[in-house]
Write a protein that holds these residues in place. Structure first.
Motif, short mmCIF file in Angstrom:
data_model
loop_
_atom_site.label_atom_id
_atom_site.label_comp_id
_atom_site.label_asym_id
_atom_site.label_seq_id
_atom_site.Cartn_x
_atom_site.Cartn_y
_atom_site.Cartn_z
N UNK A 146 7.51 4.62 -33.09
CA UNK A 146 6.81 3.80 -34.09
C UNK A 146 5.33 3.69 -33.74
N UNK A 147 5.02 3.44 -32.48
CA UNK A 147 3.62 3.33 -32.06
C UNK A 147 2.85 4.61 -32.36
N UNK A 148 3.45 5.75 -32.05
CA UNK A 148 2.80 7.03 -32.36
C UNK A 148 2.67 7.23 -33.86
N UNK A 149 3.73 6.87 -34.59
CA UNK A 149 3.72 7.02 -36.04
C UNK A 149 2.66 6.18 -36.72
N UNK A 150 2.41 4.98 -36.20
CA UNK A 150 1.38 4.12 -36.77
C UNK A 150 0.02 4.79 -36.77
N UNK A 151 -0.35 5.36 -35.63
CA UNK A 151 -1.68 5.97 -35.51
C UNK A 151 -1.81 7.21 -36.38
N UNK A 152 -0.68 7.85 -36.70
CA UNK A 152 -0.72 9.02 -37.57
C UNK A 152 -0.74 8.63 -39.04
N UNK A 153 0.04 7.61 -39.39
CA UNK A 153 0.14 7.21 -40.80
C UNK A 153 -1.06 6.39 -41.24
N UNK A 154 -1.62 5.59 -40.33
CA UNK A 154 -2.77 4.74 -40.66
C UNK A 154 -3.87 5.04 -39.64
N UNK A 155 -4.72 6.02 -39.91
CA UNK A 155 -5.79 6.37 -38.97
C UNK A 155 -6.67 5.17 -38.66
N UNK A 156 -6.95 5.00 -37.38
CA UNK A 156 -7.77 3.86 -36.94
C UNK A 156 -6.96 2.75 -36.32
N UNK A 157 -5.63 2.80 -36.46
CA UNK A 157 -4.79 1.78 -35.83
C UNK A 157 -4.50 2.17 -34.39
N UNK A 158 -4.18 1.17 -33.59
CA UNK A 158 -3.89 1.40 -32.17
C UNK A 158 -2.86 0.38 -31.71
N UNK A 159 -2.21 0.69 -30.58
CA UNK A 159 -1.10 -0.16 -30.15
C UNK A 159 -1.04 -0.27 -28.63
N UNK A 160 -0.44 -1.38 -28.17
CA UNK A 160 -0.06 -1.49 -26.76
C UNK A 160 1.46 -1.60 -26.71
N UNK A 161 2.04 -1.21 -25.60
CA UNK A 161 3.49 -1.18 -25.43
C UNK A 161 3.94 -2.29 -24.47
N UNK A 162 5.14 -2.80 -24.68
CA UNK A 162 5.66 -3.84 -23.80
C UNK A 162 7.17 -3.68 -23.65
#
Length: 352
Positions: A146-162
């Motif tokens: 999902x984290x990887x998919x976010x950055x591909x589907x919505x350019x400019x988004x970023x994530x941290x993992x926990x």
């Protein structure tokens, strides 16, 4: 005062249709996962519902089989909503990404105001196992996707993992939030180093994506505006304090002219105390054959009331945001077996 859920479901009109649904839910119920999607919007409820519906229907308006939204919790003061999404682990990635894509298109963090700490338009994407055949490791794999998919589907988004999605350290959500300045009134996004995606942009902010055993929210309101009282209570009951309650992460926040003791109630390994506390045993469930439990809301409310009473402050009420793990699974099975995608519209909240 507890926020409960009263549900009325009509019978299926066709026996064969009911049998088909029952067979389907027998498969899905073993592979169910929940995502309590936290978005930084609550004052425009139409936009929050649009995010929920994006999880349930594709671009052509066709319903995604085996997915349901059980609950939408909006808090005006916090300007934050929690959307309880349940689907099979086989489809949860697309369900979540579709909802997030819609949320990022609607919510602009540059215009956001609210008393609850947050970093992102989509602030938190936790994935929890509900089914017998799904482990936390499986949810962690989907969370990273999902984290990887976010950055591909919505350019400019970023994530941290926990949690389990953050190998090899598996840092907790509380630890990651401290590291990233989530608890500060203002955070410097330029100083943040995301795990996935580019440097965070002001519009989208930063999104936390992870996997853990189930976490529910239990909020107790105390009848004061003195945050010092609230903070002393929060400190006394959180898990990191000697004598605190296992699994509790706690904040004290101003809320509707009072102070709310906002508790993340994490599930912990084991069966809990061997005796009932506050008249109620610790609710238990299993993941992959391993026992887990969580502190009951009655115990949290009693502990807060006791500590507040020592300072001459009364409590005003207790609210469960969403459901316990068992309730979540049971209601999801019911909703999916009945083919109810927008389940939040079927429930009637009552206060007792």
């Amino acid at each position: 005062m507890y926020l409960l859920t009263n549900v009325r479901i009509d019978n299926c009109s066709s026996l064969s249709h009911s049998l088909d649904r029952t067979m389907a839910v027998g498969y899905w119920s073993k592979r169910l996962v929940a995502c309590l999607l936290n978005v930084s919007e609550a004052r425009r409820t139409d936009q929050v519902e649009a995010v929920a519906k994006a999880a349930l229907y594709d671009a052509g308006g066709v319903r995604r089989e085996g997915a349901t939204v059980l609950n939408i919790f909006n808090d005006h003061d916090y300007n934050r909503s929690v959307i309880t999404i349940v689907a099979s682990i086989d489809s949860i990635k697309e369900v979540i990404l579709s909802a997030c894509e819609r949320a990022f298109g609607l919510i602009d963090m540059r215009a956001h105001t609210g008393v609850h700490p947050c970093l992102g338009a989509v602030d938190l994407i936790p994935i929890y196992p509900l089914g017998e055949e799904v482990g936390v490791e499986d949810c962690a794999s989907e969370a990273r996707a999902v984290a990887q998919g976010l950055t591909q589907r919505v350019p400019g988004t970023s994530a941290f993992l926990f949690g389990w999605a953050d190998p090899p350290l598996q840092r907790s959500l509380a630890q990651r939030r401290k590291e990233l300045g989530w608890f500060k009134r203002t955070s410097d996004l330029q100083a943040v180093r995301p795990d996935v995606g580019p440097q965070p942009q002001e519009r989208f902010g930063l999104t936390g994506v992870g996997a853990t055993p189930y976490v529910m929210n239990c909020n107790v309101t105390i009848d004061t505006q003195d945050l010092r009282v609230g903070r002393s209570i929060a400190s006394a009951i959180r898990a990191s304090t000697p004598g605190g309650l296992p699994g509790l992460q706690v904040l004290a926040l101003p809320h509707e002219g009072a102070v709310e003791i906002a508790c993340n109630v994490e599930s912990v390994r084991g069966s809990g105390p061997g005796h009932a506390t506050a008249g109620e045993p610790w609710p238990r469930f299993s993941i992959g054959g391993r026992p887990y439990c969580h502190a009951p809301a009655s115990l949290i409310a009693a502990r807060v009331a006791e500590l507040a009473g020592r300072q001459g402050v009364a409590t005003k009420g207790t609210a469960l945001v969403g459901f316990t793990p068992r309730e979540c699974r049971g209601l999801a099975e019911l909703a999916i077996s009945q083919g109810i995608a927008e389940f939040w519209k079927e429930q009637h909240r009552i206060r007792m």
